[in-house]
Write a protein that holds these residues in place. Structure first.
Motif, PDB file in Angstrom:
ATOM      1  N   ASP A   1       0.806  -1.195  -0.073  1.00  9.71           N
ATOM      2  CA  ASP A   1       0.060   0.128   0.055  1.00  9.71           C
ATOM      3  C   ASP A   1       0.824   1.086   0.010  1.00  9.71           C
ATOM      4  O   ASP A   1       2.157   1.217   0.161  1.00  9.71           O
ATOM      5  CB  ASP A   1      -0.932  -0.077   1.152  1.00  9.71           C
ATOM      6  CG  ASP A   1      -0.267   0.148   2.511  1.00  9.71           C
ATOM      7  OD1 ASP A   1       0.598   0.680   2.869  1.00  9.71           O
ATOM      8  OD2 ASP A   1      -0.669  -1.136   3.092  1.00  9.71           O
ATOM      9  N   GLY A   2       0.218   2.334  -0.237  1.00 11.61           N
ATOM     10  CA  GLY A   2       1.029   3.592  -0.140  1.00 11.61           C
ATOM     11  C   GLY A   2       1.768   4.064   0.891  1.00 11.61           C
ATOM     12  O   GLY A   2       2.836   4.441   0.708  1.00 11.61           O
ATOM     13  N   ASN A   3       1.327   3.782   2.121  1.00  5.60           N
ATOM     14  CA  ASN A   3       1.934   4.360   3.353  1.00  5.60           C
ATOM     15  C   ASN A   3       3.175   3.472   3.638  1.00  5.60           C
ATOM     16  O   ASN A   3       4.251   3.928   3.920  1.00  5.60           O
ATOM     17  CB  ASN A   3       1.002   4.178   4.422  1.00  5.60           C
ATOM     18  CG  ASN A   3       0.072   5.452   4.601  1.00  5.60           C
ATOM     19  OD1 ASN A   3       0.608   6.434   4.496  1.00  5.60           O
ATOM     20  ND2 ASN A   3      -1.573   5.233   4.801  1.00  5.60           N
ATOM     21  N   SER A   4       2.974   2.091   3.332  1.00  9.36           N
ATOM     22  CA  SER A   4       4.191   1.332   3.575  1.00  9.36           C
ATOM     23  C   SER A   4       5.157   1.435   2.597  1.00  9.36           C
ATOM     24  O   SER A   4       6.459   1.462   2.663  1.00  9.36           O
ATOM     25  CB  SER A   4       3.531  -0.151   3.739  1.00  9.36           C
ATOM     26  OG  SER A   4       3.154  -0.547   2.451  1.00  9.36           O
ATOM     27  N   GLY A   5       4.746   1.792   1.174  1.00 11.74           N
ATOM     28  CA  GLY A   5       5.676   2.341   0.293  1.00 11.74           C
ATOM     29  C   GLY A   5       6.546   3.436   0.638  1.00 11.74           C
ATOM     30  O   GLY A   5       7.775   3.346   0.178  1.00 11.74           O
TER      31      GLY A   5
ATOM     32  N   LEU B   1      -1.422   2.580  -9.681  1.00 14.13           N
ATOM     33  CA  LEU B   1      -2.123   4.019  -9.185  1.00 14.13           C
ATOM     34  C   LEU B   1      -3.449   3.292  -8.404  1.00 14.13           C
ATOM     35  O   LEU B   1      -4.070   4.304  -7.820  1.00 14.13           O
ATOM     36  CB  LEU B   1      -2.770   4.538 -10.564  1.00 14.13           C
ATOM     37  CG  LEU B   1      -1.437   5.294 -11.352  1.00 14.13           C
ATOM     38  CD1 LEU B   1      -2.249   6.150 -12.646  1.00 14.13           C
ATOM     39  CD2 LEU B   1      -0.943   6.001 -10.400  1.00 14.13           C
ATOM     40  N   MET B   2      -3.795   2.207  -8.476  1.00 17.04           N
ATOM     41  CA  MET B   2      -4.929   1.819  -7.601  1.00 17.04           C
ATOM     42  C   MET B   2      -4.473   1.199  -6.460  1.00 17.04           C
ATOM     43  O   MET B   2      -4.066  -0.095  -6.496  1.00 17.04           O
ATOM     44  CB  MET B   2      -5.880   0.804  -8.588  1.00 17.04           C
ATOM     45  CG  MET B   2      -6.448   1.778  -9.910  1.00 17.04           C
ATOM     46  SD  MET B   2      -7.483   2.965  -9.439  1.00 17.04           S
ATOM     47  CE  MET B   2      -8.946   1.941  -8.836  1.00 17.04           C
ATOM     48  N   LEU B   3      -4.363   1.869  -5.238  1.00 17.36           N
ATOM     49  CA  LEU B   3      -3.911   1.325  -4.146  1.00 17.36           C
ATOM     50  C   LEU B   3      -5.016   1.542  -3.025  1.00 17.36           C
ATOM     51  O   LEU B   3      -5.900   2.139  -3.085  1.00 17.36           O
ATOM     52  CB  LEU B   3      -2.854   2.107  -3.508  1.00 17.36           C
ATOM     53  CG  LEU B   3      -1.650   2.153  -4.510  1.00 17.36           C
ATOM     54  CD1 LEU B   3      -0.561   2.962  -4.037  1.00 17.36           C
ATOM     55  CD2 LEU B   3      -0.892   0.577  -4.429  1.00 17.36           C
TER      56      LEU B   3
ATOM     57  N   VAL C   1       0.752   9.054  -4.034  1.00 18.75           N
ATOM     58  CA  VAL C   1       2.127   8.687  -3.522  1.00 18.75           C
ATOM     59  C   VAL C   1       3.003   9.322  -4.275  1.00 18.75           C
ATOM     60  O   VAL C   1       4.129   9.736  -3.932  1.00 18.75           O
ATOM     61  CB  VAL C   1       1.968   7.395  -4.035  1.00 18.75           C
ATOM     62  CG1 VAL C   1       3.497   6.478  -3.478  1.00 18.75           C
ATOM     63  CG2 VAL C   1       0.659   6.367  -2.821  1.00 18.75           C
ATOM     64  N   CYS C   2       2.752   9.644  -5.603  1.00 13.01           N
ATOM     65  CA  CYS C   2       3.861  10.019  -6.559  1.00 13.01           C
ATOM     66  C   CYS C   2       4.052  11.517  -6.205  1.00 13.01           C
ATOM     67  O   CYS C   2       5.426  11.868  -6.277  1.00 13.01           O
ATOM     68  CB  CYS C   2       3.358  10.142  -8.042  1.00 13.01           C
ATOM     69  SG  CYS C   2       4.525  10.715  -9.510  1.00 13.01           S
ATOM     70  N   ARG C   3       3.138  12.155  -5.786  1.00  9.07           N
ATOM     71  CA  ARG C   3       3.416  13.523  -5.449  1.00  9.07           C
ATOM     72  C   ARG C   3       4.436  13.582  -4.177  1.00  9.07           C
ATOM     73  O   ARG C   3       5.114  14.419  -4.034  1.00  9.07           O
ATOM     74  CB  ARG C   3       1.963  14.296  -5.120  1.00  9.07           C
ATOM     75  CG  ARG C   3       1.188  14.541  -6.203  1.00  9.07           C
ATOM     76  CD  ARG C   3      -0.214  15.465  -5.831  1.00  9.07           C
ATOM     77  NE  ARG C   3      -0.925  15.526  -7.105  1.00  9.07           N
ATOM     78  CZ  ARG C   3      -2.036  14.939  -7.267  1.00  9.07           C
ATOM     79  NH1 ARG C   3      -2.261  13.994  -6.375  1.00  9.07           N
ATOM     80  NH2 ARG C   3      -2.790  14.958  -8.284  1.00  9.07           N
ATOM     81  N   ARG C   4       3.938  12.909  -3.378  1.00 11.02           N
ATOM     82  CA  ARG C   4       4.773  12.685  -1.988  1.00 11.02           C
ATOM     83  C   ARG C   4       6.252  12.428  -2.178  1.00 11.02           C
ATOM     84  O   ARG C   4       7.125  12.912  -1.755  1.00 11.02           O
ATOM     85  CB  ARG C   4       3.862  11.872  -0.952  1.00 11.02           C
ATOM     86  CG  ARG C   4       2.649  12.553  -0.656  1.00 11.02           C
ATOM     87  CD  ARG C   4       2.173  11.612   0.805  1.00 11.02           C
ATOM     88  NE  ARG C   4       0.874  11.823   0.754  1.00 11.02           N
ATOM     89  CZ  ARG C   4       0.065  11.377   2.249  1.00 11.02           C
ATOM     90  NH1 ARG C   4       0.649  10.647   2.812  1.00 11.02           N
ATOM     91  NH2 ARG C   4      -0.876  11.546   2.339  1.00 11.02           N
TER      92      ARG C   4
END
Length: 235
Positions: free
Chosen positions: A34-38, A54-56, A64-67
């Motif tokens: 997921d995004g947070n663990s990534g 893109l679908m998380l 995620v990409c922005r961050r």
């Protein structure tokens, strides 16, 4: 040194298959579901490239990409290859605009993913002028990124938007011989123009615009059987 890849993908079966293939191809591979663990994995040890779905389940992949691109330090320079839904150009366009380096629609062949990873990492190692650098100067030739204009000895050259992008891609890689495929890869996202021999037509028109003698070019040179090179020498 082994290049490290991080895949942020909630489909564990797909991630395991991709991970096995990429490890066999010589890369280090880590998976986050997921995004947070990534983002946590990236902060702890920035990889060379992130493969980002893109679908998380917890956040949109675009966020995620922005961050990733908004972070400071080494992590902000991490390359991002997006996995997008087939036939959904808006996600692709937005992703590229916020800093993604390439995209690949699902479903995909592992060999194509590997080829795109290699291309992005290769580009990342090139000495390319910063995109924040407003202008590039080559003797009497000036390329202004902000104004999207090209002048020779102060006179404006007439180029289409696509021809401007091609010229910038060549100038950023001055002194390197590029195949037609490499040139098209550098301006990816303009699929309507992506026909091999159309590059020859556009190069001819760019020469007509920037060369003193288009029949005897000094700036954009043809390398027979290979492609083109943007000459570094000053005029």
């Amino acid at each position: 040194m082994t290049q490290q890849l991080l895949m942020i993908e909630d489909d564990t079966r797909l991630a395991n298959m991709v991970g096995e293939y990429l490890r066999q191809s010589g890369y280090g591979f880590t998976h986050a579901a997921d995004g947070n663990s990534g983002l946590a994995a990236l902060a702890a040890s920035p990889p060379d490239l992130v493969i980002l779905d893109l679908m998380l389940p917890d956040m949109d992949g675009l966020e995620v990409c922005r961050r990733i691109k908004g972070q400071g330090g080494e992590a902000a320079n991490t390359a991002v290859l997006m996995l997008t839904a087939k036939g959904d150009p808006m996600d692709r366009i937005v992703g590229l605009e916020i800093g993604a380096d390439d995209y690949l629609p699902k479903p995909f062949e592992p060999r194509e993913l590997l080829a795109r990873i290699r291309a992005v990492l290769r580009r990342g190692g090139e000495a390319i002028p910063s995109a924040t650098q407003k202008s590039m100067h080559f003797g009497s030739l000036e390329i202004d990124r902000d104004a999207r204009s090209v002048t020779v000895s102060g006179s404006l050259c007439e180029l289409t938007s696509y021809q401007f992008d091609l010229l910038v891609a060549m100038a950023e890689r001055s002194g390197r011989v590029l195949s037609r495929d490499q040139i098209m890869e550098a301006v990816r996202g303009r699929e309507l123009e992506a026909f091999d021999r159309s590059i020859d037509v556009h190069m001819g028109r760019i020469r007509n615009a920037i060369e003193l003698d288009a029949k005897n070019p000094k700036r954009i040179l043809t390398v027979r059987g290979v492609g083109y090179v943007f000459a570094k020498q000053q005029d």
